[in-house]
Design a protein around this motif. Structure first.
Motif, short mmCIF file in Angstrom:
data_model
loop_
_atom_site.label_atom_id
_atom_site.label_comp_id
_atom_site.label_asym_id
_atom_site.label_seq_id
_atom_site.Cartn_x
_atom_site.Cartn_y
_atom_site.Cartn_z
N SER A 1 -67.54 -22.21 -26.08
CA SER A 1 -68.97 -22.52 -26.18
C SER A 1 -69.43 -22.36 -27.62
O SER A 1 -69.25 -21.29 -28.22
N ASP B 1 -68.42 -19.57 -16.28
CA ASP B 1 -69.10 -19.48 -17.58
C ASP B 1 -69.90 -18.18 -17.64
O ASP B 1 -70.81 -17.96 -16.83
N GLY C 1 -69.26 -14.29 -20.01
CA GLY C 1 -68.48 -13.06 -20.09
C GLY C 1 -66.99 -13.24 -19.86
O GLY C 1 -66.30 -12.30 -19.48
N PRO D 1 -77.92 -17.30 -17.02
CA PRO D 1 -77.85 -18.15 -18.20
C PRO D 1 -78.96 -17.86 -19.21
O PRO D 1 -80.04 -17.39 -18.85
N GLY D 2 -78.68 -18.14 -20.46
CA GLY D 2 -79.67 -17.99 -21.53
C GLY D 2 -79.09 -17.47 -22.83
O GLY D 2 -79.57 -17.83 -23.89
N GLY E 1 -67.75 -18.05 -25.05
CA GLY E 1 -68.44 -18.02 -26.33
C GLY E 1 -67.92 -16.86 -27.15
O GLY E 1 -67.06 -17.01 -28.02
N SER E 2 -68.40 -15.65 -26.82
CA SER E 2 -67.93 -14.47 -27.57
C SER E 2 -66.43 -14.26 -27.40
O SER E 2 -65.79 -13.74 -28.31
N GLY F 1 -72.68 -13.43 -24.97
CA GLY F 1 -72.46 -12.01 -25.23
C GLY F 1 -72.87 -11.09 -24.09
O GLY F 1 -72.93 -9.88 -24.27
N ASP G 1 -74.21 -25.72 -24.97
CA ASP G 1 -75.25 -25.10 -24.14
C ASP G 1 -76.63 -25.58 -24.58
O ASP G 1 -77.09 -25.28 -25.68
#
Ligand code: DX5
Ligand code: ZN
Length: 239
Positions: free
Chosen positions: A9, A183, A185, A148-149, A205-206, A152, A36
């Protein structure tokens, strides 16, 4: 789907040089680039729109997997298609007419010909029953494993049961080609578990951009290896 799809992401990327970051993910082995899109209404954050998708399009030939966290997505799907999106995933909670909206997406022309891939996403509290009657219109079902939002956040373990139930239902229907995406963590430490539960597409992402010890390309490889192990054990001994 038997092969893991790794979709980093770009929400965790450096937004001041997004084109470069997308090229880095492409060369680093990403299968899809997860984009996103947030509207400040459906989720308490604002990110990017079709103009940014269009700007990123020349930087990669990999599919742009656009996760639309926006109310009334029917107002924007045409613009995302024209901008070069490959997959458009909408939220069941954000649609008054989910069936119509999925049909609309499937009716859109894809930038390289054919039809657009349609996905539907479920927030952590939303049961899979809410999509029982639209499954035949879905190429992908996204099970959110955080609210969602933001990137991390910590993985919500209660979402694992939903992955299992969804995979079971798709198997029972013979819909083996539908992607089950997870999607929120996701890292190389839990990808094996969620793959075993039923996921075949992994957004991170992270887990890619802020891995404690690995650079993004190595983190993508570690995610892929973990996910492949989980898929293999699921296929050998279903959950
Ligand atoms: C959250 C987004 C995710 C987010 C994931 O609303 O849908 O795609 O970028 O970030 P991590 O992997 O850090 O949870
Ligand atoms: Zn997402």
């Amino acid at each position: 789907m038997h092969v893991p799809v790794i979709a980093p992401s770009i929400l965790s990327a450096d937004f001041s040089r997004l084109g470069e970051q997308v090229r880095m993910l492409d060369e680093g082995g990403a299968d899809w680039i997860h984009v996103d899109v947030m509207d400040g209404h459906f989720v308490p954050n604002l990110t990017i729109g079709p103009q940014v998708v269009a700007a990123l399009r020349p930087h990669t030939r990999k599919p742009l997997d656009c996760h639309l966290m926006i109310e009334q997505p029917e107002r924007y799907v045409e613009q995302f298609a024209a901008a070069g999106a490959d997959i458009l995933t909408i939220h069941v909670e954000a649609c008054r007419h989910l069936h119509r909206n999925l049909e609309q997406i499937r009716g859109l022309e894809h930038h390289s010909g054919g039809r657009m891939m349609a996905g539907v996403s479920l927030n952590p509290h939303t049961p899979i029953e809410s999509i029982a009657h639209v499954l035949e219109l879905c190429d992908l079902v996204l099970v959110m494993s955080v609210n969602p939002g933001f990137s991390g956040q910590s993985f919500i373990p209660q979402t694992r049961g939903k992955l299992r139930a969804l995979r079971e239902r798709l198997d029972a229907l013979g819909r083996h080609g539908v992607h089950v995406q997870v999607d929120g963590g996701i890292t190389d430490a839990n990808a094996e578990l969620v793959a075993h539960d039923g996921a075949d597409s992994f957004v991170a992402g992270s887990g890619v951009f802020r891995h404690p010890s690995l650079a993004p390309a190595a983190a993508i490889a570690a995610l892929r290896a973990a996910a492949a192990r989980g898929i293999e054990t699921r296929l050998r001994a279903p959950a």
